[in-house]
Design an enzyme around this catalytic site. Structure first.
Site, PDB file in Angstrom:
ATOM      1  N   CYS A 201       0.838  -1.205   0.000  1.00  0.00           N
ATOM      2  CA  CYS A 201       0.000   0.000   0.000  1.00  0.00           C
ATOM      3  C   CYS A 201       0.872   1.254   0.000  1.00  0.00           C
ATOM      4  CB  CYS A 201      -0.887  -0.013   1.234  1.00  0.00           C
ATOM      5  SG  CYS A 201      -1.834   1.505   1.454  1.00  0.00           S
ATOM      6  N   CYS A 204       0.242   3.220   3.502  1.00  0.00           N
ATOM      7  CA  CYS A 204       0.735   2.781   4.819  1.00  0.00           C
ATOM      8  C   CYS A 204       1.780   1.668   4.743  1.00  0.00           C
ATOM      9  CB  CYS A 204      -0.428   2.327   5.687  1.00  0.00           C
ATOM     10  SG  CYS A 204      -1.056   0.674   5.258  1.00  0.00           S
ATOM     11  N   CYS A 217      -6.297  -1.950   0.581  1.00  0.00           N
ATOM     12  CA  CYS A 217      -5.341  -2.257   1.641  1.00  0.00           C
ATOM     13  C   CYS A 217      -6.118  -2.768   2.851  1.00  0.00           C
ATOM     14  CB  CYS A 217      -4.538  -1.010   2.020  1.00  0.00           C
ATOM     15  SG  CYS A 217      -3.484  -1.277   3.470  1.00  0.00           S
ATOM     16  N   CYS A 220      -5.139  -0.138   6.137  1.00  0.00           N
ATOM     17  CA  CYS A 220      -5.557   1.269   6.338  1.00  0.00           C
ATOM     18  C   CYS A 220      -6.836   1.627   5.576  1.00  0.00           C
ATOM     19  CB  CYS A 220      -4.438   2.232   5.933  1.00  0.00           C
ATOM     20  SG  CYS A 220      -4.217   2.405   4.147  1.00  0.00           S
ATOM     21  N   ASP A 338      21.443   0.340 -16.275  1.00  0.00           N
ATOM     22  CA  ASP A 338      21.277  -0.875 -15.481  1.00  0.00           C
ATOM     23  C   ASP A 338      20.314  -1.816 -16.212  1.00  0.00           C
ATOM     24  OD1 ASP A 338      20.511  -2.807 -13.643  1.00  0.00           O
ATOM     25  OD2 ASP A 338      20.334  -1.409 -11.967  1.00  0.00           O
TER      26      ASP A 338
END
Length: 412
Positions: A201, A204, A217, A220, A338
């Site tokens: 999430c 949170c 979520c 929360c 990368d």
């Protein structure tokens, strides 16, 4: 409308003229379009030039990790039904390239601008957009792009209290988190094929639950908002529940999703979905992407895929096995240096395709394909790969600078 009053100071006019001259010189020297160097010179002469050029336009900003160039093109096509459009159609999406594009559109009503994710907040501050389209956020250019949640946080802070209508994809939790600080959001159910950047999430850090197409979520309560626009198969559902057929020459589900978001943007400016979607049919290719070209008496379809989410969508477009596939990967500055993202791509989706590998980082890609159990041949260049390909249309998938190399070789 722009053109009626001249917002440019003498200094700004000098900056525009100098920028155009430098861009023309760069083109003449064969160094590309010149839009970035021209914009840099212009902004050096007048640091406020971008804001001045934008002030008489209805500005629409488009930002995302994937699909922003195509969506910008679709929105521009749709809005031409309502007035002249200026746009950075070639994808130069940082402040210099955007300034260059706007300098060429003195009579335009709309400015439809693709913006690199990292620059969105600053460009929004300078251009006072009427509308901002947010499509998705996923990992990209690992050597220099901040972790995706940091980008979402940057968007969230930059867009807090914005007067713009924000058109946002409610299926991407990071986009929802970013857009939720804006007072005026229109949610579009555009889908999300790549989910590996949205398991925790953004609010949170809790674990995201994903029943079916929904998400929330469990800790929360942060959850998927209810959309007012949606992609449904080959149709766009508008806020009144009407279904409008999507007419595109561009392939794949991702482009239907781009069309759905574009229709929602067009509606903000009074262009009805039917008109917007019909106009989008004009778009056949976007800066060479999806073009089918003839090379060595073979048909090659050029497909751009820059990061794991893009490769996943692209694999869903290609002809079924045994269509031959050429893969080309570079790791120059514009790609990100990368290449560890190759390990995030599911190359087992290419099983059954004859695969030919080239590009600066062909050996990195070869190792990844070996681990994925794929049969492939490493080639020195495009000419050799095409000669080795069995019959059938050849699907050519490349990342950013590799794609530009291929376009130059095939004369596209």
């Amino acid at each position: 409308m722009a053109g009626n009053s001249d917002p440019l100071t003498p200094r700004a006019k000098l900056a525009v003229t100098a920028g155009k001259a430098v861009a023309a010189a760069s083109r003449a020297a064969g160094r590309g379009s010149g839009s970035v160097i021209g914009g840099k010179v212009a902004l050096r002469l007048d640091p406020d030039l971008l804001a001045r050029l934008a002030q008489n336009l209805d500005v629409i900003l488009v930002s995302a990790t994937n699909g922003k160039t195509t969506t910008t093109r679709l929105i521009a096509e749709a809005l031409r039904a309502a007035g002249p459009v200026v746009s950075n159609a070639l994808g130069a999406n940082m402040p210099a390239g955007i300034t260059s594009a706007l300098a060429g559109g003195s009579e335009a009503k709309f400015g439809v601008i693709e913006v690199d994710e990292k620059y969105l907040a600053g460009v929004a501050r300078d251009t006072d957009p009427k509308c901002i389209a947010l499509l998705n956020l996923s990992r990209d250019q690992l050597d220099r792009a901040a972790e995706t949640r940091m980008l979402a946080e940057n968007w969230r802070e930059g867009l807090a209290g914005s007067k713009a209508v924000v058109i946002a994809n409610c299926d991407d939790p990071l986009v929802v988190w970013a857009a939720s600080s804006s007072p005026n959001v229109v949610w579009v159910a555009a889908g999300q094929m790549w989910k590996d950047d949205a398991w925790s999430c953004p609010s949170c850090g809790g674990v995201m639950q994903r029943p079916g197409d929904d998400w929330y979520c469990g800790e929360c309560g942060f959850r998927r908002p209810t959309p007012t626009w949606a992609l449904s198969g080959d149709h766009v559902l508008d806020p009144h529940g009407s279904a409008w057929p999507i007419h595109l020459q561009l392939p794949g589900r991702a482009n239907k999703a781009n069309a759905a978001s574009s229709a929602a943007v067009a509606a903000v400016f009074g262009v009805p979905p039917q008109v917007a979607l019909e106009r989008m049919y004009q778009v056949q290719a976007v800066a060479g992407r999806y073009d089918v070209v003839q090379f060595q008496n073979r048909d090659l379809r050029l497909l751009l895929a820059k990061n794991p989410a893009g490769w996943l969508e692209t694999f869903s477009l290609i002809d079924p096995p045994p269509a031959p596939v050429i893969l080309s990967v570079n790791a120059r500055g514009a790609d990100g240096t990368d290449t560890s993202w190759l390990w995030d791509v599911d190359y087992t989706r290419l099983t059954g395709h004859p695969i030919f590998v080239l590009g600066d980082r062909k050996l990195d890609l070869a190792v990844r394909l070996e681990v994925a159990g794929q049969h492939f041949q490493v080639c020195e260049n495009l000419d050799q790969a095409v000669q080795l390909c069995p019959p059938g249309r050849i699907e050519v998938i490349a990342n950013y600078t590799a794609f530009q190399d291929l376009r130059r070789r095939v004369g596209n």
